[in-house]
Every structure is written in C-alpha cells, then in structure tokens.
Design a protein around this motif. Sequence first.
Motif, mmCIF file in Angstrom:
data_model
loop_
_atom_site.group_PDB
_atom_site.id
_atom_site.type_symbol
_atom_site.label_atom_id
_atom_site.label_comp_id
_atom_site.label_asym_id
_atom_site.label_seq_id
_atom_site.Cartn_x
_atom_site.Cartn_y
_atom_site.Cartn_z
ATOM 1 N N ASP A 35 0.842 -1.251 -0.095
ATOM 2 C CA ASP A 35 -0.046 -0.042 0.049
ATOM 3 C C ASP A 35 0.931 1.259 -0.261
ATOM 4 O O ASP A 35 1.668 1.546 1.095
ATOM 5 N N LEU A 36 0.891 1.965 -1.169
ATOM 6 C CA LEU A 36 1.764 3.116 -1.257
ATOM 7 C C LEU A 36 0.699 4.473 -1.352
ATOM 8 O O LEU A 36 1.096 5.585 -2.075
ATOM 9 N N SER A 37 -0.310 4.473 -0.920
ATOM 10 C CA SER A 37 -1.297 5.651 -1.048
ATOM 11 C C SER A 37 -1.043 6.790 -0.509
ATOM 12 O O SER A 37 0.210 6.764 0.587
ATOM 13 N N TYR A 38 -1.655 7.949 -0.864
ATOM 14 C CA TYR A 38 -1.214 9.140 -0.375
ATOM 15 C C TYR A 38 0.076 9.679 -0.435
ATOM 16 O O TYR A 38 0.734 10.005 0.404
ATOM 17 N N ASN A 39 0.765 9.605 -1.427
ATOM 18 C CA ASN A 39 1.866 9.893 -1.986
ATOM 19 C C ASN A 39 1.896 10.946 -3.142
ATOM 20 O O ASN A 39 1.087 11.358 -3.513
ATOM 21 N N PHE A 40 3.215 10.988 -3.864
ATOM 22 C CA PHE A 40 3.371 11.786 -5.159
ATOM 23 C C PHE A 40 3.961 10.769 -6.259
ATOM 24 O O PHE A 40 4.586 11.269 -7.227
ATOM 25 N N ILE A 41 3.493 9.363 -6.066
ATOM 26 C CA ILE A 41 4.106 8.697 -7.117
ATOM 27 C C ILE A 41 3.705 8.809 -8.517
ATOM 28 O O ILE A 41 2.480 8.902 -8.691
ATOM 29 N N SER A 42 4.645 8.854 -9.369
ATOM 30 C CA SER A 42 4.425 9.202 -10.767
ATOM 31 C C SER A 42 4.799 8.100 -11.730
ATOM 32 O O SER A 42 4.473 8.114 -12.678
ATOM 33 N N ASN A 43 5.443 7.084 -11.248
ATOM 34 C CA ASN A 43 5.886 5.826 -12.148
ATOM 35 C C ASN A 43 6.063 4.672 -11.182
ATOM 36 O O ASN A 43 6.191 4.936 -9.842
ATOM 37 N N LEU A 44 6.158 3.627 -11.498
ATOM 38 C CA LEU A 44 6.194 2.526 -10.748
ATOM 39 C C LEU A 44 7.692 1.612 -10.781
ATOM 40 O O LEU A 44 7.741 0.349 -10.809
ATOM 41 N N ASP A 45 8.555 2.391 -11.174
ATOM 42 C CA ASP A 45 10.133 1.548 -10.994
ATOM 43 C C ASP A 45 10.123 1.055 -10.015
ATOM 44 O O ASP A 45 10.220 1.824 -8.718
ATOM 45 N N GLY A 46 10.718 -0.036 -9.826
ATOM 46 C CA GLY A 46 11.099 -1.089 -8.552
ATOM 47 C C GLY A 46 10.066 -1.912 -8.241
ATOM 48 O O GLY A 46 10.063 -2.727 -7.579
ATOM 49 N N LEU A 47 8.875 -1.823 -8.924
ATOM 50 C CA LEU A 47 7.922 -2.626 -8.854
ATOM 51 C C LEU A 47 8.080 -4.188 -9.044
ATOM 52 O O LEU A 47 7.417 -5.067 -8.562
ATOM 53 N N GLU A 48 9.135 -4.353 -9.907
ATOM 54 C CA GLU A 48 9.459 -5.567 -10.711
ATOM 55 C C GLU A 48 10.099 -6.398 -9.480
ATOM 56 O O GLU A 48 10.423 -7.641 -9.603
ATOM 57 N N LYS A 49 10.509 -5.606 -8.329
ATOM 58 C CA LYS A 49 11.310 -6.410 -7.361
ATOM 59 C C LYS A 49 10.216 -7.107 -6.240
ATOM 60 O O LYS A 49 10.461 -8.062 -5.557
ATOM 61 N N PHE A 50 8.754 -6.538 -6.347
ATOM 62 C CA PHE A 50 7.933 -7.256 -5.701
ATOM 63 C C PHE A 50 7.397 -8.525 -6.488
ATOM 64 O O PHE A 50 6.097 -8.631 -6.800
ATOM 65 N N VAL A 51 8.173 -9.577 -6.411
ATOM 66 C CA VAL A 51 7.831 -10.784 -7.335
ATOM 67 C C VAL A 51 6.759 -11.647 -6.509
ATOM 68 O O VAL A 51 6.071 -12.307 -7.678
ATOM 69 N N ASP A 64 -0.350 8.760 -14.114
ATOM 70 C CA ASP A 64 -1.124 9.099 -15.378
ATOM 71 C C ASP A 64 -1.257 7.926 -16.370
ATOM 72 O O ASP A 64 -0.920 6.778 -16.210
ATOM 73 N N ASP A 65 -1.528 8.388 -17.891
ATOM 74 C CA ASP A 65 -1.482 7.471 -18.758
ATOM 75 C C ASP A 65 -0.283 6.910 -19.182
ATOM 76 O O ASP A 65 -0.270 5.830 -19.674
ATOM 77 N N SER A 66 0.843 7.489 -18.723
ATOM 78 C CA SER A 66 2.136 6.891 -18.823
ATOM 79 C C SER A 66 2.631 5.625 -18.118
ATOM 80 O O SER A 66 3.544 5.043 -18.333
ATOM 81 N N ILE A 67 1.710 5.302 -17.372
ATOM 82 C CA ILE A 67 1.691 4.263 -16.093
ATOM 83 C C ILE A 67 2.252 2.801 -17.043
ATOM 84 O O ILE A 67 1.574 2.680 -18.037
ATOM 85 N N THR A 68 3.257 2.312 -16.277
ATOM 86 C CA THR A 68 3.498 0.845 -16.946
ATOM 87 C C THR A 68 3.685 -0.069 -15.721
ATOM 88 O O THR A 68 3.980 0.163 -14.542
ATOM 89 N N PHE A 69 3.421 -1.466 -15.988
ATOM 90 C CA PHE A 69 3.249 -2.527 -14.948
ATOM 91 C C PHE A 69 4.309 -3.395 -15.129
ATOM 92 O O PHE A 69 4.368 -3.854 -16.453
ATOM 93 N N THR A 70 4.587 -4.016 -14.321
ATOM 94 C CA THR A 70 5.708 -5.399 -14.576
ATOM 95 C C THR A 70 4.738 -6.660 -14.464
ATOM 96 O O THR A 70 3.803 -6.672 -13.565
#
Length: 228
Positions: A35-51, A64-70
């Motif tokens: 849960d990373l709510s209530y921040n200013f996150i604009s990209n999900l770099d590093g999400l790939e480590k949560f396997v 925004d629309d530039s969001i990418t997912f692992t």
Amino acid sequence: MGDQLEEKLSYLNEDCVGIPEKLANSYGGTTRRLDLSYNFISNLDGLEKFVHLEDLILDNNQLDDSITFTPNPFLHTLSLNKNKISDLDGLLSKISNSFPNLRYLSLMGNLACPHQLSGADKDDDDYQRYRYYVIYKLQKLKFLDFMPVKSREAREANRVGKYMRVIRPSSSQMVEHIELPFSLRSAYSPLPKATTSLGSHSGAYGKCRYHYSGKHSEGNRFIRNSDL
C-alpha cells in the motif's frame, strides 16, 4: 511500516515520488500486499522487485496514462483511485497483459472512470456503460470500484461491452473554432438563396423509415439555447 511477517507493507503519506529503492530491495521478495497510497508517485520503477505481490494499492498519487506495470500472474487486487488516468482503453490493455488473474479493480476519481467523482457532467448511464466495457475487457473481474460484478451484469457486458468503448478525440484531431468577421458571416449561408428570405422556405413531405426522438442522446446535454 510493515509487520513482522513482512507480508503486508504500508508506506503512506511519505511524500515520495516513486517506490523507494531501499523499500523494494528490503521487502520486495516477501511482500504480498503493498500500500503506497497518499504519496506523489508518478511511476512504478522498482515494482518488478515485488515478485510475490498479490494486492497493490496506489490510491491518491500522481499516476497518469504513462503508467507501466511489471507482469505479475499473482496479482489479483489493483486500486488506482484518485490518480490522473484518462485513457481507459490503454490502461485496460496494460492491465490485461500484465495481470491476467486480476479479480478486484478500482479506478474511482480518475477521468477514465466516468463517475460523479471525476466530473459533475457524468451520470449513472455513463458509469454503467463504463462498467460493461471494463467487465468485457477483464472477464475475470469479481469487483469493480467497490461493487461486485453480478452474473447478470457479466452476461450483459459480454453481449454489449464491445460497443461501449468511449473514443476521445486527440488534441491534433480537434479543430479550433474560429469566429468569422460579421461581414463574412452575413455574406455566407449554407442554404440555397431561395430559402434564406422570410416566408420563402419550401419543405418536403414524405414517409420516413426511421424516427429519432433524441431521448437517450448523449449530445443533448451539450445543446445550448442559442443553438435551438
């Protein structure tokens, strides 16, 4: 931050603009709910480590629309409430490709979700069409925006969902309205000269195969008094 088992990890209201590297390195291999709510996150770099991630909560951020997912076959819950996502079709394609087993999705508060939370001009019909389309595209969903997907709704989505896609014109496709000078406006008319003078209008009478009342027209809300 996280509990002793490290299965649930919360990092709320920390003013971070991305997933902290230390967080991903330390807990990525054991966290199942993030849960990373209530921040200013604009990209999900590093999400790939949560396997082993199963739940991902990203409410109240700057995604925004530039969001990418692992890609993650384990993820079944994704919450993106109150972000800056407007391209629903693009988002659903990314979700479908990255999270094939998603069961719970929430998009409230984004422009992509036509609910009154995202715009006062939206109504229940707009939102229901959106639900049909999302359920049609992600057919394993059990909950959408905090509401269960009922079997009757799923059947209807399978029947009409593909027709519910909302296409928004891009900025390059939109033509700016140019106000003509009065001299040109008075000289130009799209009607034949014979029909422009008062009392000279001639009509046509005959049978018509189709009758359109405009009762359910989406465009009626944008008709101004000056257009009538």
